[in-house]
Design a protein around this motif. Sequence first.
Motif, PDB file in Angstrom:
ATOM      1  N   LEU A 177       4.924 -25.526 -27.963  1.00 43.52           N
ATOM      2  CA  LEU A 177       4.445 -24.202 -28.381  1.00 43.52           C
ATOM      3  C   LEU A 177       4.834 -24.004 -29.835  1.00 43.52           C
ATOM      4  N   ALA A 178       3.904 -24.234 -30.740  1.00 42.04           N
ATOM      5  CA  ALA A 178       4.187 -24.207 -32.188  1.00 42.04           C
ATOM      6  C   ALA A 178       3.621 -22.937 -32.809  1.00 42.04           C
ATOM      7  N   TYR A 179       4.473 -22.249 -33.586  1.00 36.12           N
ATOM      8  CA  TYR A 179       4.076 -20.997 -34.230  1.00 36.12           C
ATOM      9  C   TYR A 179       4.489 -21.041 -35.704  1.00 36.12           C
ATOM     10  N   ASN A 180       3.625 -20.486 -36.555  1.00 42.67           N
ATOM     11  CA  ASN A 180       3.892 -20.442 -37.991  1.00 42.67           C
ATOM     12  C   ASN A 180       3.833 -18.992 -38.457  1.00 42.67           C
ATOM     13  N   LEU A 181       4.960 -18.470 -38.969  1.00 38.52           N
ATOM     14  CA  LEU A 181       5.032 -17.083 -39.429  1.00 38.52           C
ATOM     15  C   LEU A 181       4.992 -17.053 -40.948  1.00 38.52           C
ATOM     16  N   ALA A 192      12.364 -14.449 -36.346  1.00 38.82           N
ATOM     17  CA  ALA A 192      12.001 -15.684 -35.651  1.00 38.82           C
ATOM     18  C   ALA A 192      12.945 -15.961 -34.487  1.00 38.82           C
ATOM     19  N   VAL A 193      14.215 -15.594 -34.634  1.00 35.15           N
ATOM     20  CA  VAL A 193      15.173 -15.749 -33.535  1.00 35.15           C
ATOM     21  C   VAL A 193      14.764 -14.869 -32.360  1.00 35.15           C
ATOM     22  N   ASP A 194      14.383 -13.628 -32.650  1.00 37.10           N
ATOM     23  CA  ASP A 194      13.932 -12.715 -31.593  1.00 37.10           C
ATOM     24  C   ASP A 194      12.678 -13.263 -30.903  1.00 37.10           C
ATOM     25  N   PHE A 195      11.758 -13.792 -31.686  1.00 41.77           N
ATOM     26  CA  PHE A 195      10.524 -14.366 -31.139  1.00 41.77           C
ATOM     27  C   PHE A 195      10.847 -15.570 -30.247  1.00 41.77           C
ATOM     28  N   ALA A 196      11.722 -16.439 -30.729  1.00 38.67           N
ATOM     29  CA  ALA A 196      12.106 -17.620 -29.953  1.00 38.67           C
ATOM     30  C   ALA A 196      12.823 -17.216 -28.666  1.00 38.67           C
ATOM     31  N   LYS A 197      13.631 -16.165 -28.729  1.00 41.99           N
ATOM     32  CA  LYS A 197      14.331 -15.682 -27.534  1.00 41.99           C
ATOM     33  C   LYS A 197      13.337 -15.276 -26.456  1.00 41.99           C
ATOM     34  N   HIS A 260      22.140  -9.612 -28.539  1.00 39.95           N
ATOM     35  CA  HIS A 260      21.117  -8.586 -28.808  1.00 39.95           C
ATOM     36  C   HIS A 260      20.224  -9.041 -29.953  1.00 39.95           C
ATOM     37  N   THR A 261      18.980  -8.627 -29.909  1.00 39.95           N
ATOM     38  CA  THR A 261      18.105  -8.662 -31.077  1.00 39.95           C
ATOM     39  C   THR A 261      17.454  -7.286 -31.179  1.00 39.95           C
ATOM     40  N   LEU A 262      17.219  -6.859 -32.393  1.00 41.41           N
ATOM     41  CA  LEU A 262      16.623  -5.531 -32.610  1.00 41.41           C
ATOM     42  C   LEU A 262      15.755  -5.586 -33.854  1.00 41.41           C
TER      43      LEU A 262
END
Length: 461
Positions: A177-181, A192-197, A260-262
């Motif tokens: 699952l590859a994503y480019n932001l 990106a950490v929140d997205f990966a979580k 946590h991520t926020l």
Amino acid sequence: MNILFMSLLAVLAATRVYVTEFNTRPIVIIAFCSAASLAYYFLMCRPSKVYLVDFACFKPSLNCLCSKELLLERAKGLGFLTEENFKLVNKILDRSGLGPWTYVPEAMLEIPPKLNLEEARKETDTVLFGAVEELLEKTGVEAKDIGILVVNCCLYAPTPSLSDRIVNHYKLRGNVLAYNLSGMGCSAGVLAVDFAKQLLQAHPNSYALVLSTENQISSLYRGNNPSMLLVNCLFRMGGSAALLSSHPSDRYRSKYQLIHTLRTHVGADENSYKCVIQEEDSEQKVGVSLSKDLMNVARDALKVHITSLGPLVLPVSEKLKFVVNLIERKLFKKKVEAYMPNFKLAFNHFCMHTGGRAVLDRMQKSLELDDWYMEPSRMTLYRFGNTSSSSVWYELSYCEAKGRIKKGDKIWQMAFGSGFKCNTAVWLALNNIEPASKKNPWRDEIDDFPIKANPTVESTK
């Protein structure tokens, strides 16, 4: 509830017992199976815990080392700066909080500098491949084991994408699952950490590789608009790679657990949206313009952000003080200052994005932090400059190299970004981190720090 129902039927069929007025065994069995099935159901529905196995920050070679004087010489050689703006750039560099030596791509140091697409590709390849290879060596994980890939780089968005480049170079599996932001600003590393979580919780027992960088060659502004020159002065070469895991067994070898991520986005406000914006100047030269309202926007975004973060992390005593202050101001209309909670009671270490000296000064004042807590951010700015979305990882590396991270410590990574965004990741240290036990960008020079870098608050620690 289908699991519960099917479990009960299976038990009754297996035991071949039926409820009668003289036999209570089936009732006991049914009650036990119901409890076990419910426990299993809720355990399976709980989100997977996410761990940071390890991370790596790229340290460029000595060929990329650049002094302030050399940078000014190359800028003058390009010939686009007016004499007035050359003096302005010199003044900005003096007040930026950057040290005498930082890193830029080799192509920028050549005479004349090579500022083309091929060199931009080479810069990103050097940074990302270097960080990934170090990370894979540290963790022992093979590229084929990576199921999720998230790459973020704000201003450099080639085709094929950077995530495609990583897949191609490391021959990642076909169902990765590859994503480019892109265009997400300096806060994209935390974003990106929140997205990966979220992806890891949707796909348990997986590894996620998160890469953060910025491309200095492609983002260089070659005009004379003063509001666009600041980016040239602050941003430097760098990048990071982090390996996140939702494998329960990885807890015992991971450095941190993500608590946590926020994410806070105030882009609905027009001033906030436009305070950091890529546009053309009067001569159609592209650059990133920084508004004079930037510091006020960052301050207001931080207020909104910590209002949401506080209830998640602060002790009860601080929550009560905040509520009492809020009631006094809003209900009783008392003219008292808004109470700033003591976040030192919630976190042991602070990794605040190195947006620049002025940003760090404002952060330190707003959060009422001593110099010791701001040291990782100030020293990262001093030694590596603003490496955009990867800066919070260089700061965490600093804390590790100093031997400050102990088991049970909580770390606050927080970054601002265009849009305007304020993002947070909170980590729990699972073990004591031995200083410089593995590769670390600070390892060979950590004893030289901290260097007095214009602190604004008297240190008390």
